[in-house]
Scaffold this motif. Sequence first.
Motif, short mmCIF file in Angstrom:
data_model
loop_
_atom_site.label_atom_id
_atom_site.label_comp_id
_atom_site.label_asym_id
_atom_site.label_seq_id
_atom_site.Cartn_x
_atom_site.Cartn_y
_atom_site.Cartn_z
N ARG A 1 -19.74 -0.66 10.49
CA ARG A 1 -19.26 -1.75 11.36
C ARG A 1 -19.93 -3.07 10.99
NH1 ARG A 1 -20.12 2.21 15.84
NH2 ARG A 1 -18.08 3.10 16.36
N GLU A 2 -21.25 -3.02 10.70
CA GLU A 2 -21.96 -4.24 10.32
C GLU A 2 -21.42 -4.81 9.02
OE1 GLU A 2 -26.58 -5.77 10.01
OE2 GLU A 2 -26.16 -3.65 9.67
N THR A 3 -21.15 -3.93 8.06
CA THR A 3 -20.58 -4.36 6.78
C THR A 3 -19.26 -5.08 6.99
OG1 THR A 3 -21.63 -2.54 5.57
CG2 THR A 3 -19.69 -3.55 4.57
N LEU A 4 -18.37 -4.46 7.76
CA LEU A 4 -17.04 -5.03 7.98
C LEU A 4 -17.12 -6.37 8.71
CD1 LEU A 4 -15.25 -1.72 9.00
CD2 LEU A 4 -15.02 -2.93 6.82
N LYS A 5 -18.11 -6.49 9.57
CA LYS A 5 -18.25 -7.70 10.37
C LYS A 5 -18.71 -8.90 9.55
CE LYS A 5 -20.40 -9.19 14.73
NZ LYS A 5 -21.30 -8.76 15.83
N ILE A 6 -19.59 -8.65 8.56
CA ILE A 6 -20.21 -9.78 7.85
C ILE A 6 -19.67 -9.99 6.44
CG2 ILE A 6 -22.33 -9.58 9.20
CD1 ILE A 6 -23.65 -8.22 6.85
N THR A 7 -18.66 -9.20 6.05
CA THR A 7 -18.03 -9.40 4.74
C THR A 7 -16.57 -9.80 4.93
OG1 THR A 7 -17.46 -7.04 4.59
CG2 THR A 7 -19.53 -7.74 3.56
N ASN A 8 -15.97 -10.19 3.85
CA ASN A 8 -14.56 -10.56 3.88
C ASN A 8 -13.83 -9.84 2.75
OD1 ASN A 8 -12.21 -11.88 4.73
ND2 ASN A 8 -12.58 -13.61 3.34
N LEU B 1 -10.57 4.55 11.06
CA LEU B 1 -10.14 3.74 12.21
C LEU B 1 -10.83 2.39 12.23
CD1 LEU B 1 -10.06 6.53 14.95
CD2 LEU B 1 -8.10 5.50 13.78
N GLU B 2 -12.14 2.38 11.89
CA GLU B 2 -12.88 1.12 11.87
C GLU B 2 -12.35 0.17 10.80
OE1 GLU B 2 -15.18 -0.13 13.86
OE2 GLU B 2 -15.11 1.64 15.15
N ILE B 3 -12.11 0.71 9.60
CA ILE B 3 -11.62 -0.13 8.51
C ILE B 3 -10.22 -0.65 8.83
CG2 ILE B 3 -10.98 -0.17 6.06
CD1 ILE B 3 -13.21 1.91 5.60
N ASN B 4 -9.42 0.16 9.52
CA ASN B 4 -8.06 -0.26 9.86
C ASN B 4 -8.01 -1.40 10.87
OD1 ASN B 4 -5.22 1.13 9.16
ND2 ASN B 4 -6.93 2.44 8.53
N LYS B 5 -9.11 -1.70 11.49
CA LYS B 5 -9.17 -2.87 12.36
C LYS B 5 -9.12 -4.15 11.53
CE LYS B 5 -11.92 -0.52 15.92
NZ LYS B 5 -13.24 -0.44 16.60
N TYR B 6 -9.42 -4.02 10.22
CA TYR B 6 -9.47 -5.18 9.33
C TYR B 6 -8.31 -5.20 8.34
CZ TYR B 6 -14.14 -5.82 11.21
OH TYR B 6 -15.20 -6.03 12.07
N ALA B 7 -7.81 -4.02 7.98
CA ALA B 7 -6.68 -3.94 7.04
C ALA B 7 -6.07 -2.55 7.14
CB ALA B 7 -7.13 -4.23 5.63
N PRO B 8 -4.74 -2.46 6.95
CA PRO B 8 -4.06 -1.16 7.05
C PRO B 8 -4.23 -0.32 5.79
CG PRO B 8 -2.46 -2.85 6.56
CD PRO B 8 -3.78 -3.56 6.70
#
Length: 308
Positions: A228-235, A290-297
């Motif tokens: 979750r931290e990774t997904l939050k602070i990266t693009n 599920l976590e990654i899918n919050k950012y991309a399908p």
Amino acid sequence: MKDMINYYYNLNIESTEDWDNLYIFEWNHNKFYFVPLNRTEKELIDLVEISKELKARGLACHDLILNKFGKFITNIYEANYILLRPIGDIYEEYDIKDMIQINNRLLVNPNKRNLYRNSWAKLWSDKIDYFEYQIHELGKDKELILDSFSYYIGLGENAISYVNNTNKKYHGNNQDRICLSHRRIKYPNYKLNYLNPLSFIFDLEVRDIAEYIKSAFFEGVDALSYLRETLKITNFSIYSLELLYARLLYPTYYFDIYESIMNKGESEEKLIPIIEKADDYEEFLRFAYLEINKYAPIEGISWLLDKK
């Protein structure tokens, strides 16, 4: 070995600590590691250049020490060794946030083809082919491996298919950068390994992150929080996110121990904590999806998502 080190490096050390063919000693208030070289000579040339480039940019890494003949490689008893002088507190930890921040600062010239490791599908496929040959020829008495091997080979093949599908979908359009990475990142991620030039490679940015998260999971840490931290602070692009998930799928945590058992004679019992967490790791992979899918399908793995 003490006498050989004294001869080749003009030292006068009194003793060495021997640990699994690695020799540790102190001299002039510094700790040194005399380690077997498990890189090719061509790779070593690039690693020396990278070390120089990092230091020129103010980013420290451990020192590779020349012997008295002006060479980095010292051959003793028909084996090649390197003398390494670590800098700073070797037990200082680098977490996910530190790793990402360092990557953002680290604009190292990646034109070192000997160090590229980003052809994951081929590398993994070749390794699995070898493992299957090896277990057929040498593994008949390895009951624990024989009982678990097919499951982890299956996970590996899922990861290979995932990478191949991702590369087909985004061929020519991916923007994932090649950056300075490591052969293997573990949790906790100590400076001793992280700043060791002998562990450097060039690979996709998500490699180290995924390996750190997997290792954290099997150390009993909340690996999902690191994701979750990774997904939050990266693009990361969708391409990068799919490769991150592929790397989480691929069971390096099992294969690394498998290799130490088959090649170094270590006990099969080292696999027990891994095997016992197989169901828990499947659940982690479902939540990770599920976590990654919050950012991309990203693509899903149907048998994992359907399993209750």
